[in-house]
Enzyme design. Sequence first.
Site, short mmCIF file in Angstrom:
data_model
loop_
_atom_site.label_atom_id
_atom_site.label_comp_id
_atom_site.label_asym_id
_atom_site.label_seq_id
_atom_site.Cartn_x
_atom_site.Cartn_y
_atom_site.Cartn_z
CB CYS A 1 -27.03 -35.98 -7.67
SG CYS A 1 -26.92 -34.85 -9.07
CB ALA B 1 -0.91 -0.01 1.21
CD GLU B 2 4.53 2.22 4.31
OE1 GLU B 2 5.41 3.03 4.62
OE2 GLU B 2 4.47 1.05 4.77
CE1 TYR B 3 7.51 0.30 -5.73
CE2 TYR B 3 5.35 0.11 -6.75
CZ TYR B 3 6.72 0.22 -6.86
OH TYR B 3 7.30 0.27 -8.10
CG ASP B 4 -0.02 0.16 -4.68
OD1 ASP B 4 0.92 -0.12 -5.45
OD2 ASP B 4 -0.90 -0.66 -4.34
CD GLU C 1 15.57 -19.35 -20.31
OE1 GLU C 1 16.55 -18.79 -20.85
OE2 GLU C 1 15.02 -20.35 -20.77
CE LYS D 1 17.69 -31.17 -22.57
NZ LYS D 1 16.86 -29.98 -22.55
CE LYS E 1 19.27 -25.73 -21.49
NZ LYS E 1 17.91 -25.76 -21.97
NE ARG F 1 18.97 -19.13 -28.87
CZ ARG F 1 18.71 -20.18 -29.64
NH1 ARG F 1 17.46 -20.56 -29.84
NH2 ARG F 1 19.68 -20.85 -30.21
CD GLU G 1 25.09 -19.77 -15.30
OE1 GLU G 1 24.17 -19.77 -16.15
OE2 GLU G 1 26.07 -19.03 -15.34
CE LYS H 1 26.11 -20.22 -18.99
NZ LYS H 1 25.35 -19.02 -18.59
CB CYS I 1 -24.16 -31.55 -11.88
SG CYS I 1 -25.50 -31.93 -10.75
CE1 TYR J 1 21.01 -17.24 -20.29
CE2 TYR J 1 19.27 -17.73 -18.73
CZ TYR J 1 19.71 -17.61 -20.04
OH TYR J 1 18.86 -17.84 -21.08
CG ASP K 1 11.38 -25.53 -19.44
OD1 ASP K 1 11.75 -25.11 -20.56
OD2 ASP K 1 10.56 -26.45 -19.30
CB CYS L 1 -25.30 -32.13 -6.86
SG CYS L 1 -23.89 -33.14 -7.30
CB CYS M 1 -24.63 -35.51 -11.95
SG CYS M 1 -23.59 -35.29 -10.51
#
Length: 666
Positions: free
Chosen positions: A411, A32-35, A174, A314, A114, A135, A112, A290, A426, A226, A116, A431, A408
């Site tokens: 029921c 809230a302070e940030y806002d 990434e 991997k 990897k 990329r 490091e 690396k 349903c 990275y 995804d 039910c 269903c």
Amino acid sequence: MNTSNKINDLRSELNDHNYRYYVLDDPVISDAEYDRLLRELQLLEDAHPDLIADDSPTQRVGAPPLDGFGNIRHRIPMQSLANAMDTEEILAFHDRLIRRLGKEQAIEYIAEPKLDGLAVELVYEKGKFVNGSTRGDGTTGEDITQNLKTIRAIPLTLRVEAQSVPALLEVRGEVFIRKDDFLKLNIQQEANDKPVFANPRNAAAGSLRQLDSRITATRPLSIFCYQAGMVEGMTFETHSEFLAALQNWGFPVNPEIKILNGIEEAVAFHSDLESRRNTLPYEIDGSVFKVNNYDLQEKLGSRSRSPRWAIAGKFKAQQETTVIENIILSVGRTGAVTPVAKLVPVKVGGVVVSNVTLHNQDEIDRKDIRVGDTVLIQRAGDVIPQVVKIILEKRPANSSPFKMINTCPECDHDIYRPEGEVVARCQNLSCPAQVKRRIEHFVSKNAMDIDGVGEKLIDQLVEKNLVKSVDDLFRLSVDQLSDLERMAEKSADNTISALNNSKSTTFHRFVHALGIRNVGEHVAKVLEKAFSGNMEDFMKTNVEDLEAIVEVGPIVAETIVKFWTDKNNVNIVNNCFDLGIVLEPVNNETEQIFAGKTFVFTGSLESITRKEGKEIVESRGGRAAGSVSTKTDYVVAGKNAGSKLMKAEELGISVLIESEFLDLVK
Ligand code: IVH
């Protein structure tokens, strides 16, 4: 202090808080302070448009949509990495390096995770973010500058206290979505009737490739940096020195990164990381090793598409094949009926999987999933298992396509799938799979507003068979309640009084409380007006009459008619009236001056509450929404109005102050 200095101070203060929150994960002020600070800056910039700067924290909310992405050529190609599938291949990588270098030597590696996600390049000139790209094909990527600016972890200006900045700095990293953010995002997508994402990577890719960066701004994107691209005006001897510099400049760098001495440590790092894979807050699919020393990297050079000095180790696939033994239907608390495949249990990534959701009939048809099929199952991180594909070669000769039954499983009442929707539901008020949730909704604040009937009490009432559907609530006695756990006579008395008091209510509260799909508070009010509060007429209505009501579309109309086709629902509602529910008469006299108009209230109002504002709008045929969009007609702004006001101004929507709004309805 003059305005320009004040603006600069606010910007650097906000940048610091941003950095602490998104990079260090150690905020020192509340959201809230940030806002409040951001709003203060926004107001100053609004008043002095000449002082707006590209790197101001106010510029992270997204810009108007583009027609298409431009291209950016990478000064140094963005290569990919060669893979090592197991320990032997990691060791073989090291042997190759030794052979190339011509002598046995210890090599320092940087290890490091990897990630995804999606690789991006960020370009800084004299410490300022100038553009960023995907990329692409490695040589040329798409210009996604506007989208990247919305990622708060990316510095728009480099932090310089610790060191100077290079004239040109290209940083690669990434972009990804954390697992918890991904689950929340999908819940949100579902709530807004938008398609859910298959996995965090797809969600990140979809968000980054938005032509409308205002949408990107709402997505929980994270980044770890990275790698260096072109750097001018500063040199580094090792990759670890460069990573340390990145951290000082304010970039997020993965805390799992380690300097390793020799390839044995790499093998150990790899298996340790793999064992912790599912406990990390983001998805990874391997480790990257690396060579740390830049001179050595240079000596080793590159093959056509990947450097010789790095390798991606991997992890074992989180995929397995198994057989579908059966497909059952499962009913969720909201009445959604989902087909679930029962599998011959199989271990995937260390966890036994015996069920997998097939989502809906369309998905089953698309993949042609059948009982008896051999399927490839995937578990990505903590994310729910899914069917990747069917192994058709293994399909038994006598199999047939799967069709969901129309009743269903809980029921036996008819289930119903509106035209154009994927989910079957349903709608039976009693039910058993839904009854707890239906009661929770029935008693909630904006529905019947019954105090003292909380989740714990509902659990007991349902489990002890005292309540099978909402009408039973009005049959409860003080004696029955006082017999329950944690129910003193006094609170039993209070609960019964609350139930009795709730009986005098309004058409819209009662109809909203029934939880008819797509009939929320607002539609209930629209229906109240259209039926002049007459419940009998509403229960006997038809699709044509409903569709004639402004704001009621064909799906809502059909859902309502289907709801009343279930005689059990009609009985339960009639029971409620027999048990004493009375609806207030409706006054339809007020002139509908806001018919078809959408209002958004923001900031603190003085002579009315926001709720009263909403009622004023709705009683005059208008609609009060929670957020500003192109569909908004008016924004009513009170004191300290913030981002909604900003958005209204951006979209060119009429803004009224409170007194102007009240003048309209006088
Ligand atoms: S370095 C020349 N480091 O893997 C080195 N890449 O196959 C280029 N990736 O496109 C990349 N985590 O999307 C590097 N710690 C990491 C990485 C990483 C994930 C991805 C990245 C890249 C792909 C290369």
